[in-house]
Scaffold this motif. Structure first.
Motif, mmCIF file in Angstrom:
data_model
loop_
_atom_site.group_PDB
_atom_site.id
_atom_site.type_symbol
_atom_site.label_atom_id
_atom_site.label_comp_id
_atom_site.label_asym_id
_atom_site.label_seq_id
_atom_site.Cartn_x
_atom_site.Cartn_y
_atom_site.Cartn_z
ATOM 1 N N PHE A 102 0.825 -1.203 0.000
ATOM 2 C CA PHE A 102 0.000 0.000 0.000
ATOM 3 C C PHE A 102 0.866 1.262 0.000
ATOM 4 O O PHE A 102 2.084 1.208 0.088
ATOM 5 N N GLN A 103 0.192 2.418 -0.058
ATOM 6 C CA GLN A 103 0.899 3.692 0.056
ATOM 7 C C GLN A 103 1.565 3.811 1.422
ATOM 8 O O GLN A 103 2.705 4.238 1.536
ATOM 9 N N SER A 104 0.823 3.462 2.479
ATOM 10 C CA SER A 104 1.377 3.462 3.830
ATOM 11 C C SER A 104 1.980 2.090 4.110
ATOM 12 O O SER A 104 1.585 1.091 3.508
ATOM 13 N N PHE A 105 2.923 2.027 5.026
ATOM 14 C CA PHE A 105 3.736 0.826 5.181
ATOM 15 C C PHE A 105 3.046 -0.241 6.033
ATOM 16 O O PHE A 105 3.270 -1.431 5.853
ATOM 17 N N ASN A 106 2.218 0.194 6.996
ATOM 18 C CA ASN A 106 1.444 -0.737 7.834
ATOM 19 C C ASN A 106 2.309 -1.767 8.546
ATOM 20 O O ASN A 106 1.928 -2.931 8.674
ATOM 21 N N ILE A 114 7.524 -4.600 1.222
ATOM 22 C CA ILE A 114 7.633 -5.434 0.030
ATOM 23 C C ILE A 114 8.167 -6.814 0.403
ATOM 24 O O ILE A 114 7.650 -7.842 -0.051
ATOM 25 N N ALA A 115 9.204 -6.847 1.247
ATOM 26 C CA ALA A 115 9.764 -8.130 1.690
ATOM 27 C C ALA A 115 8.709 -8.945 2.429
ATOM 28 O O ALA A 115 8.615 -10.165 2.259
ATOM 29 N N ARG A 116 7.909 -8.289 3.253
ATOM 30 C CA ARG A 116 6.857 -8.990 3.997
ATOM 31 C C ARG A 116 5.845 -9.626 3.046
ATOM 32 O O ARG A 116 5.421 -10.769 3.245
ATOM 33 N N ALA A 117 5.455 -8.896 2.011
ATOM 34 C CA ALA A 117 4.513 -9.450 1.037
ATOM 35 C C ALA A 117 5.130 -10.609 0.264
ATOM 36 O O ALA A 117 4.479 -11.635 0.027
ATOM 37 N N LEU A 146 0.690 -6.811 -6.019
ATOM 38 C CA LEU A 146 -0.143 -5.647 -6.304
ATOM 39 C C LEU A 146 0.441 -4.449 -5.559
ATOM 40 O O LEU A 146 0.616 -4.491 -4.344
ATOM 41 N N PHE A 147 0.735 -3.382 -6.287
ATOM 42 C CA PHE A 147 1.318 -2.181 -5.691
ATOM 43 C C PHE A 147 0.361 -1.005 -5.886
ATOM 44 O O PHE A 147 0.002 -0.675 -7.011
ATOM 45 N N ASP A 148 -0.025 -0.366 -4.779
ATOM 46 C CA ASP A 148 -0.930 0.779 -4.844
ATOM 47 C C ASP A 148 -0.162 2.050 -4.506
ATOM 48 O O ASP A 148 0.019 2.391 -3.345
ATOM 49 N N GLU A 149 0.314 2.747 -5.537
ATOM 50 C CA GLU A 149 1.070 3.995 -5.382
ATOM 51 C C GLU A 149 2.152 3.853 -4.303
ATOM 52 O O GLU A 149 2.180 4.616 -3.328
ATOM 53 N N PRO A 150 3.065 2.897 -4.439
ATOM 54 C CA PRO A 150 4.004 2.598 -3.353
ATOM 55 C C PRO A 150 5.008 3.696 -3.052
ATOM 56 O O PRO A 150 5.645 3.669 -1.997
#
Length: 264
Positions: free
Chosen positions: A105-109, A169-172, A181-185
């Protein structure tokens, strides 16, 4: 960080297994129509960039793919799992579909109370049933891949925004998805930190990862993706080979959008 050089060519697709099919998808929030009659297909190893003005439905489409937002019309097939708006999805279907689609996502969470290593390992233990040893081994390999091997014991607050997005990204990737799937990363990052994230995404693309990227990074869209899809007002304006769409748009609305972003 061991990344691919900035090549002006998209990754070559060797096999044409279809990973995603979207058929006549629509999405409404009450009376507000966000998506209307969207169709697309993505094959293994392919990178699709989705661009367009704000409010065009790009992020909503991405969220429909992993069913964070169930579509109100049409069907979504991802990694052989089909979700049709006319029939409620089962819990198993949703779990299998989301396991197949890594989302950034845009935010890292990231969990602030867990170390970088724990942020990547814990989902593997919970979702895939890996042991702590197995999960940590996979996590360390992925941190090496995204250039953050020395940050394993840090907490997210000690990492820059670009580093936190690379951790996300590594977590995914740790869940071994069939598609990312990348949302405005890079939208929440300054240009320099954004380049770190784009470098990792280029490496993934050239390594054969299937990707759908909602982005405002026009250079990435033209030079890294295989295809570009332009959206506006919840509809697909154009879709085709990246360089052709970016350099020679056919519709007036697409021309207007691309002219605006190039003249910033």
């Amino acid at each position: 960080m061991a990344l691919m050089s900035d090549q002006n060519s998209a990754p070559q697709i060797k096999e044409r297994e279809e990973i995603v099919r979207v058929s006549n998808v629509g999405k409404s929030f009450g009376a507000h129509r966000v998506l209307e009659g969207v169709n697309l297909s993505v094959c293994s190893g392919e990178v699709l960039a989705i661009i367009g003005p704000s409010g065009s439905g790009k992020s909503t489409l991405l969220r429909c793919l992993n069913q964070l937002e169930p579509q109100t019309q049409g069907s979504v097939t991802l990694a052989g799992i089909t979700i049709d708006a006319a029939k409620p999805a089962t819990k198993k279907q949703l779990n299998d579909l989301r396991r197949a689609a890594g989302m950034v996502f845009q935010s890292f969470n990231l969990f602030p109370h867990l170390s970088v290593l724990q942020n990547i390992s814990l989902p593997q233990q919970r979702v895939l049933g890996r042991s702590k040893v197995e999960a940590d081994e996979r996590s360390k390999a992925l941190l090496e891949r995204v250039g953050l091997a020395t940050k394993a014991d840090y907490y997210p607050v000690r990492c820059s925004g670009g580093q936190q997005q690379r951790i996300a990204i590594a977590r995914a990737l740790a869940l071994d998805p069939k598609i990312m799937l990348f949302d405005e990363p890079t939208s929440a990052l300054d240009p320099e930190l954004g380049l770190e994230v784009l470098g990792v995404m280029k490496e993934l693309a050239h390594g054969g990862m299937t990707m759908i990227v909602v982005t405002h990074e026009m250079h990435f869209a033209e030079t890294v993706s295989n295809r570009v899809m332009i959206m506006a007002d919840g509809k697909v304006l154009e879709e085709g080979p990246s360089a052709s769409v970016m350099r020679d748009p056919q519709t007036e609305r697409a021309k207007k959008f691309l002219q605006a972003v190039k003249n910033r």
